[in-house]
Design a protein around this motif. Structure first.
Motif, PDB file in Angstrom:
ATOM      1  N   ASP A 153     -19.369 -50.304  35.061  1.00  0.00           N
ATOM      2  CA  ASP A 153     -19.797 -50.568  33.645  1.00  0.00           C
ATOM      3  C   ASP A 153     -20.507 -50.596  33.341  1.00  0.00           C
ATOM      4  N   ALA A 154     -22.019 -50.641  34.215  1.00  0.00           N
ATOM      5  CA  ALA A 154     -23.468 -50.543  33.795  1.00  0.00           C
ATOM      6  C   ALA A 154     -23.815 -49.326  32.995  1.00  0.00           C
ATOM      7  N   HIS A 155     -22.857 -47.983  33.153  1.00  0.00           N
ATOM      8  CA  HIS A 155     -23.398 -46.517  32.883  1.00  0.00           C
ATOM      9  C   HIS A 155     -23.280 -46.581  31.764  1.00  0.00           C
ATOM     10  N   LEU A 156     -21.829 -47.598  31.538  1.00  0.00           N
ATOM     11  CA  LEU A 156     -20.919 -46.917  30.495  1.00  0.00           C
ATOM     12  C   LEU A 156     -21.643 -47.685  29.423  1.00  0.00           C
ATOM     13  N   ALA A 157     -22.554 -48.974  29.306  1.00  0.00           N
ATOM     14  CA  ALA A 157     -23.103 -49.374  28.311  1.00  0.00           C
ATOM     15  C   ALA A 157     -23.986 -48.345  27.760  1.00  0.00           C
ATOM     16  N   LYS A 158     -24.495 -47.843  28.360  1.00  0.00           N
ATOM     17  CA  LYS A 158     -25.488 -46.162  27.824  1.00  0.00           C
ATOM     18  C   LYS A 158     -25.265 -45.334  27.318  1.00  0.00           C
ATOM     19  N   HIS A 159     -23.927 -45.068  27.634  1.00  0.00           N
ATOM     20  CA  HIS A 159     -23.159 -44.015  27.099  1.00  0.00           C
ATOM     21  C   HIS A 159     -22.069 -43.747  26.620  1.00  0.00           C
ATOM     22  N   THR A 160     -21.362 -43.200  25.917  1.00  0.00           N
ATOM     23  CA  THR A 160     -19.998 -43.102  24.986  1.00  0.00           C
ATOM     24  C   THR A 160     -19.410 -42.533  26.092  1.00  0.00           C
ATOM     25  N   TRP A 161     -19.817 -41.312  26.823  1.00  0.00           N
ATOM     26  CA  TRP A 161     -18.560 -40.340  27.866  1.00  0.00           C
ATOM     27  C   TRP A 161     -19.790 -40.393  29.027  1.00  0.00           C
ATOM     28  N   PHE A 162     -19.065 -40.179  29.836  1.00  0.00           N
ATOM     29  CA  PHE A 162     -19.909 -40.377  31.614  1.00  0.00           C
ATOM     30  C   PHE A 162     -21.095 -39.451  31.668  1.00  0.00           C
ATOM     31  N   ALA A 163     -20.888 -37.876  31.017  1.00  0.00           N
ATOM     32  CA  ALA A 163     -21.748 -37.376  31.677  1.00  0.00           C
ATOM     33  C   ALA A 163     -23.059 -37.622  29.341  1.00  0.00           C
ATOM     34  N   GLY A 164     -22.202 -38.253  28.763  1.00  0.00           N
ATOM     35  CA  GLY A 164     -23.619 -38.297  27.129  1.00  0.00           C
ATOM     36  C   GLY A 164     -22.583 -38.802  26.478  1.00  0.00           C
ATOM     37  N   GLU A 165     -22.772 -37.989  25.269  1.00  0.00           N
ATOM     38  CA  GLU A 165     -22.428 -38.523  24.553  1.00  0.00           C
ATOM     39  C   GLU A 165     -20.938 -37.662  23.987  1.00  0.00           C
ATOM     40  N   GLN A 166     -20.447 -36.701  24.735  1.00  0.00           N
ATOM     41  CA  GLN A 166     -19.845 -35.164  24.817  1.00  0.00           C
ATOM     42  C   GLN A 166     -18.800 -35.549  25.998  1.00  0.00           C
ATOM     43  N   LEU A 167     -17.321 -35.655  24.895  1.00  0.00           N
ATOM     44  CA  LEU A 167     -16.306 -35.844  26.400  1.00  0.00           C
ATOM     45  C   LEU A 167     -16.209 -34.420  27.789  1.00  0.00           C
ATOM     46  N   SER A 168     -16.433 -34.565  28.987  1.00  0.00           N
ATOM     47  CA  SER A 168     -16.630 -33.188  30.168  1.00  0.00           C
ATOM     48  C   SER A 168     -15.425 -33.606  31.282  1.00  0.00           C
ATOM     49  N   ILE A 169     -15.809 -33.004  31.482  1.00  0.00           N
ATOM     50  CA  ILE A 169     -14.691 -32.949  33.205  1.00  0.00           C
ATOM     51  C   ILE A 169     -15.028 -34.222  33.312  1.00  0.00           C
ATOM     52  N   ALA A 170     -16.255 -34.593  33.706  1.00  0.00           N
ATOM     53  CA  ALA A 170     -16.134 -36.079  34.504  1.00  0.00           C
ATOM     54  C   ALA A 170     -15.311 -36.871  33.472  1.00  0.00           C
ATOM     55  N   ASP A 171     -14.949 -37.269  32.678  1.00  0.00           N
ATOM     56  CA  ASP A 171     -14.642 -38.049  31.861  1.00  0.00           C
ATOM     57  C   ASP A 171     -12.037 -37.987  32.244  1.00  0.00           C
ATOM     58  N   PHE A 172     -11.972 -36.948  32.580  1.00  0.00           N
ATOM     59  CA  PHE A 172     -10.792 -36.183  33.299  1.00  0.00           C
ATOM     60  C   PHE A 172     -10.527 -36.845  34.470  1.00  0.00           C
ATOM     61  N   GLN A 173     -11.853 -36.579  35.523  1.00  0.00           N
ATOM     62  CA  GLN A 173     -11.620 -37.196  36.449  1.00  0.00           C
ATOM     63  C   GLN A 173     -11.931 -38.408  36.951  1.00  0.00           C
ATOM     64  N   MET A 174     -12.769 -39.462  36.038  1.00  0.00           N
ATOM     65  CA  MET A 174     -13.061 -40.875  36.172  1.00  0.00           C
ATOM     66  C   MET A 174     -11.569 -41.687  35.632  1.00  0.00           C
ATOM     67  N   SER A 175     -10.807 -40.762  34.726  1.00  0.00           N
ATOM     68  CA  SER A 175      -9.770 -41.652  34.042  1.00  0.00           C
ATOM     69  C   SER A 175      -8.506 -42.455  35.147  1.00  0.00           C
ATOM     70  N   PHE A 176      -8.359 -41.826  35.794  1.00  0.00           N
ATOM     71  CA  PHE A 176      -7.553 -42.156  36.992  1.00  0.00           C
ATOM     72  C   PHE A 176      -8.282 -43.397  37.354  1.00  0.00           C
ATOM     73  N   PRO A 177      -9.402 -42.877  37.916  1.00  0.00           N
ATOM     74  CA  PRO A 177      -9.609 -44.154  39.209  1.00  0.00           C
ATOM     75  C   PRO A 177     -10.026 -45.949  38.179  1.00  0.00           C
ATOM     76  N   LEU A 178     -10.189 -45.320  36.629  1.00  0.00           N
ATOM     77  CA  LEU A 178     -10.622 -46.954  36.122  1.00  0.00           C
ATOM     78  C   LEU A 178      -9.257 -46.772  35.965  1.00  0.00           C
ATOM     79  N   GLU A 179      -8.214 -46.166  35.493  1.00  0.00           N
ATOM     80  CA  GLU A 179      -6.809 -47.033  34.837  1.00  0.00           C
ATOM     81  C   GLU A 179      -6.824 -47.286  35.446  1.00  0.00           C
ATOM     82  N   ALA A 180      -6.366 -47.227  37.104  1.00  0.00           N
ATOM     83  CA  ALA A 180      -5.879 -47.791  38.006  1.00  0.00           C
ATOM     84  C   ALA A 180      -7.123 -49.233  38.462  1.00  0.00           C
TER      85      ALA A 180
END
Length: 220
Positions: A153-180
């Motif tokens: 949550d602290a990381h997302l407070a400073k970034h739109t997406w996990f690797a910055g301001e652009q959608l990247s591979i990290a967002d697809f990977q992180m989507s499932f654990p956060l949905e769970a």
């Protein structure tokens, strides 16, 4: 031709989302969990010895493991989703591995110990099993889940997406654990940046198309 071996309520949903973002043609072979055990069916073992999902068939090449599948698809079909060299690329790589290496193990432990408390067993054993499960949850699992979710949550407070301001591979990977986590942990829904991130992901048109094609998904 690409074929995704898709298991309901599983990590394979994020593969469908990526393919929809890339607008790459693909087909889906659906596999259903056993309604009693929640385990994957034997049909997946016919594709890969471990019998797990997701599995990707890329013109006869079977690719397993979510991170490897995502890397394979982005390298071959989606260079536009590769993070720019430098800090963004390092962040994308970090969160790609953090998802399954750090966050998911504690979420899985939480699920397992919750199931232990409600599993069929002789009545005289139930209080003992429940007591052990409660102690492990309180002393080990819940503190680690909380620590990890607050970190994310602290990381997302400073970034739109996990690797910055652009959608990247990290967002697809992180989507499932956060949905769970949103589904299983009361804390996740209380952390504003995780909740907002999950809403933003699930509102994307490509995500909605993947959801329609993949079928029922409890975490959406």
């Amino acid at each position: 031709m690409l074929t995704v071996h898709h298991l309901n309520n599983s990590r394979s949903q994020r593969v469908l989302w990526l393919l929809e973002e890339l607008e790459v043609p693909y087909t889906i072979t659906h596999h259903q969990r056993d309604p009693k055990t929640n385990l994957a069916p034997a049909s997946l073992k016919a594709v890969h010895p471990l019998g797990k999902s997701p599995l990707l068939d890329d013109d006869g090449q079977i690719v397993a493991e979510s991170a490897v599948i995502l890397e394979h698809l982005i390298e071959r079909y989606g260079p536009q989703l590769q993070a720019a060299p430098g800090d963004a690329a390092q962040q994308a790589r970090y969160w790609l591995h953090y998802a399954e290496g750090s966050l998911m193990p504690f979420l899985v432990m939480s699920l397992v110990f919750q199931k232990i408390k409600t599993a069929p067993m002789p009545f005289f054993i139930r209080p003992i099993a429940k007591g052990i499960a409660d102690q492990v949850m309180k002393a080990f699992v819940e503190p680690n889940v909380s620590n990890n979710l607050r970190y994310v949550d602290a990381h997302l407070a400073k970034h739109t997406w996990f690797a910055g301001e652009q959608l990247s591979i990290a967002d697809f990977q992180m989507s499932f654990p956060l949905e769970a986590a949103m589904h299983r942990s009361a804390l996740a829904a209380q952390l504003p940046h995780i909740a907002e991130y999950v809403r933003r992901v699930q509102a994307r048109p490509a995500y909605q198309r993947a959801l329609a094609k993949g079928g029922p998904y409890d975490y959406a």
